[in-house]
Structure formats: C-alpha cells, structure tokens
Design a protein around this motif. Structure first.
Motif, PDB file in Angstrom:
ATOM      1  N   GLU A   9       2.893   7.173  -6.089  1.00 55.91           N
ATOM      2  CA  GLU A   9       1.977   8.097  -6.765  1.00 55.91           C
ATOM      3  C   GLU A   9       2.257   9.546  -6.396  1.00 55.91           C
ATOM      4  O   GLU A   9       1.855  10.462  -7.121  1.00 55.91           O
ATOM      5  CB  GLU A   9       0.533   7.735  -6.417  1.00 55.91           C
ATOM      6  N   HIS A  10       2.930   9.755  -5.270  1.00 58.64           N
ATOM      7  CA  HIS A  10       3.263  11.112  -4.832  1.00 58.64           C
ATOM      8  C   HIS A  10       4.699  11.498  -5.197  1.00 58.64           C
ATOM      9  O   HIS A  10       5.247  12.447  -4.646  1.00 58.64           O
ATOM     10  CB  HIS A  10       3.044  11.242  -3.324  1.00 58.64           C
TER      11      HIS A  10
ATOM     12  N   ARG B 189       2.796   1.826  -3.282  1.00 58.40           N
ATOM     13  CA  ARG B 189       1.937   2.367  -4.343  1.00 58.40           C
ATOM     14  C   ARG B 189       1.573   3.824  -4.070  1.00 58.40           C
ATOM     15  O   ARG B 189       1.699   4.683  -4.951  1.00 58.40           O
ATOM     16  CB  ARG B 189       0.658   1.527  -4.449  1.00 58.40           C
ATOM     17  N   PHE B 190       1.178   4.125  -2.841  1.00 61.95           N
ATOM     18  CA  PHE B 190       0.710   5.471  -2.523  1.00 61.95           C
ATOM     19  C   PHE B 190       1.857   6.480  -2.590  1.00 61.95           C
ATOM     20  O   PHE B 190       1.718   7.557  -3.179  1.00 61.95           O
ATOM     21  CB  PHE B 190       0.075   5.492  -1.129  1.00 61.95           C
TER      22      PHE B 190
ATOM     23  N   LEU C 231       0.830  -1.203   0.000  1.00 63.89           N
ATOM     24  CA  LEU C 231       0.000   0.000   0.000  1.00 63.89           C
ATOM     25  C   LEU C 231       0.865   1.254   0.000  1.00 63.89           C
ATOM     26  O   LEU C 231       0.645   2.183  -0.793  1.00 63.89           O
ATOM     27  CB  LEU C 231      -0.918   0.001   1.223  1.00 63.89           C
TER      28      LEU C 231
ATOM     29  N   PRO D  43      -2.368   7.074   4.725  1.00 62.33           N
ATOM     30  CA  PRO D  43      -1.178   7.282   3.904  1.00 62.33           C
ATOM     31  C   PRO D  43      -0.898   8.757   3.635  1.00 62.33           C
ATOM     32  O   PRO D  43       0.264   9.171   3.572  1.00 62.33           O
ATOM     33  CB  PRO D  43      -1.509   6.528   2.614  1.00 62.33           C
ATOM     34  N   ARG D  44      -1.953   9.552   3.519  1.00 60.88           N
ATOM     35  CA  ARG D  44      -1.763  10.986   3.275  1.00 60.88           C
ATOM     36  C   ARG D  44      -1.041  11.645   4.454  1.00 60.88           C
ATOM     37  O   ARG D  44      -0.230  12.552   4.272  1.00 60.88           O
ATOM     38  CB  ARG D  44      -3.116  11.656   3.040  1.00 60.88           C
TER      39      ARG D  44
END
Length: 236
Positions: free
Chosen positions: A27-28, A23-24, A20, A110-111
């Motif tokens: 993406e950032h 991936r997250f 997770l 995750p943020r």
C-alpha cells in the motif's frame, strides 16, 4: 532514488506477519515478495535481487544472523533490516556485526518499518553525492558516490551498504576527524538508534573490506578522544 517501484523481500517464519507486511508495504508503493526461511530467500535472490531485505532474527533452522553473515560472506551487498524479538543491545550489536544495516525490535508498528525502510533507501540516493562530483580519489582508493562503488589501485572492492555509507561520510571530510555521533548522523541518519560500540564494529568491518591493517590502520584511522578520519596513507 529512482522512480521505479522498489522491491522488498520480507523473510519471516510468521505467516500472518508476512501477509500483514506484504499488504501494508504494498500500500506504500513497494513491490513486496516474501520468504519463510533461508532456502526460500536464496531462491528469491536467484530470481530477482530485491532493493532491500527485511530479515527476522529468530527463525527455525537457519536464523537471521546466520543468513546475514552468509550473504555478506558471499559478497551480497543488498541492505538488510533485521527484525529482533527484543530490544536487547547484544542482539543489535550481533546483527550489525553480521552485516545488517539497521534493526527494528518486535513488537513494532508497520508504519515504523516503512520509516526505517525509507531512511535506508533514501541514503542510497545518488543525489546525495558530494557536491557535483561523482568520483573522489583518496590515497589508493577511487570512490564513486553515484555508483556506490570503491576500487583500490584499480581493483574493485566489495563493501556492504553500511560499510560504503561510513566510507562515504568519511570521504566527504577527508583529513578531518568525525566523531561517532557525526558518523551516525551522516551515514545512518539522525533517527538511527545506533550505539558508539556498533560504529566501532562497523569501522572494523570497513577496514577489513578496504584491506587496511586493523592493528595499524593507514587509511581509516582512530583519532583518540574524537572519532575516526580517512587519510591518504602517506602520513606517518
């Protein structure tokens, strides 16, 4: 912060969480590698040192506290964000004592982790140097803000990221005491959830790294009722 893609090493025994976060964070804009334990972390560090490590506290075998302590003892200064299973203040203090630069209690979004990573890496930006000066000399210490390096009498010292951040905050106000709240703000960011006790622990680590006498410090001095001050060592 440089324009190169910054690398993150996620160390956690939970395969789903590793996937997770990979991936997250990818993406950032981060380059993300993962490791499931301390052995795999060591191999990853040998191949290519990351810009930051996200390290789980509770893992089978060697836990996060032991890993962090081992890395710091070996002179590894890469920033570490510790993931704790709970928001226990004891866990947070122990993590900071072992050399972690920040912590995040599970469960988290995750943020929120992205925000913590960005806050730590932002403090590595050399543009935050004191004015236009890159090198400052205080007492026997030469502090290079851009290179994030410190020397005492020409001898290079090994400081963790958090130790350097505290020293830099003090060095920007030489001879002027800073409160613990000011140190948290200037060295760790206003959004950092750090206690006064944790600052005291980190100051102790900083004194040790600088070779200052913890019983009668000449350089990183306690100003009772206020906080701490960086002195040149000549004052009585």
């Amino acid at each position: 912060m440089s324009k190169k893609q910054l690398s993150i090493l996620v160390v956690d025994d939970d395969q789903e969480l590793r996937a997770l976060l990979q991936r997250f964070l990818g993406e950032h804009g981060f380059q993300v590698r993962t490791a499931e334990n301390g052995v795999m972390l060591d191999k990853a560090l040998e191949r290519e040192p990351p810009d930051l490590i996200v390290l789980d506290l509770m893992m089978p075998g060697e836990g996060g506290l032991s890993i962090c302590r081992r890395l710091r003892a070996a002179g590894e200064t890469v920033p570490v964000i510790m993931l704790t299973a709970k928001g226990d203040p004891v866990d947070r203090i122990l993590g900071l004592e072992m050399g972690a630069d920040d912590y995040l209690a599970k469960p988290f979004t995750p943020r929120e982790l992205v925000a913590r990573i960005a806050a730590v890496l932002r403090r590595l930006d050399p543009d935050r140097a004191m004015g236009r000066d890159e090198l400052v000399e205080i007492g026997p210490f030469s502090i290079n803000f851009s290179a994030m390096s410190v020397a005492r009498g020409g001898q290079a010292l090994t400081l963790s990221y958090r130790e350097f951040a505290l020293l830099a905050a003090l060095a920007r106000s030489p001879g002027r005491p800073l409160s613990r709240a000011q140190l948290i703000d200037r060295a760790m960011g206003r959004d950092a959830e750090v206690t006064d006790r944790a600052i005291d622990v980190q100051i102790g680590r900083l004194r040790k790294a600088l070779g200052d006498d913890p019983q009668s410090p000449r350089y990183v001095r306690t100003v009772w009722g206020t906080g701490y001050v960086l002195a040149n060592g000549s004052e009585p």
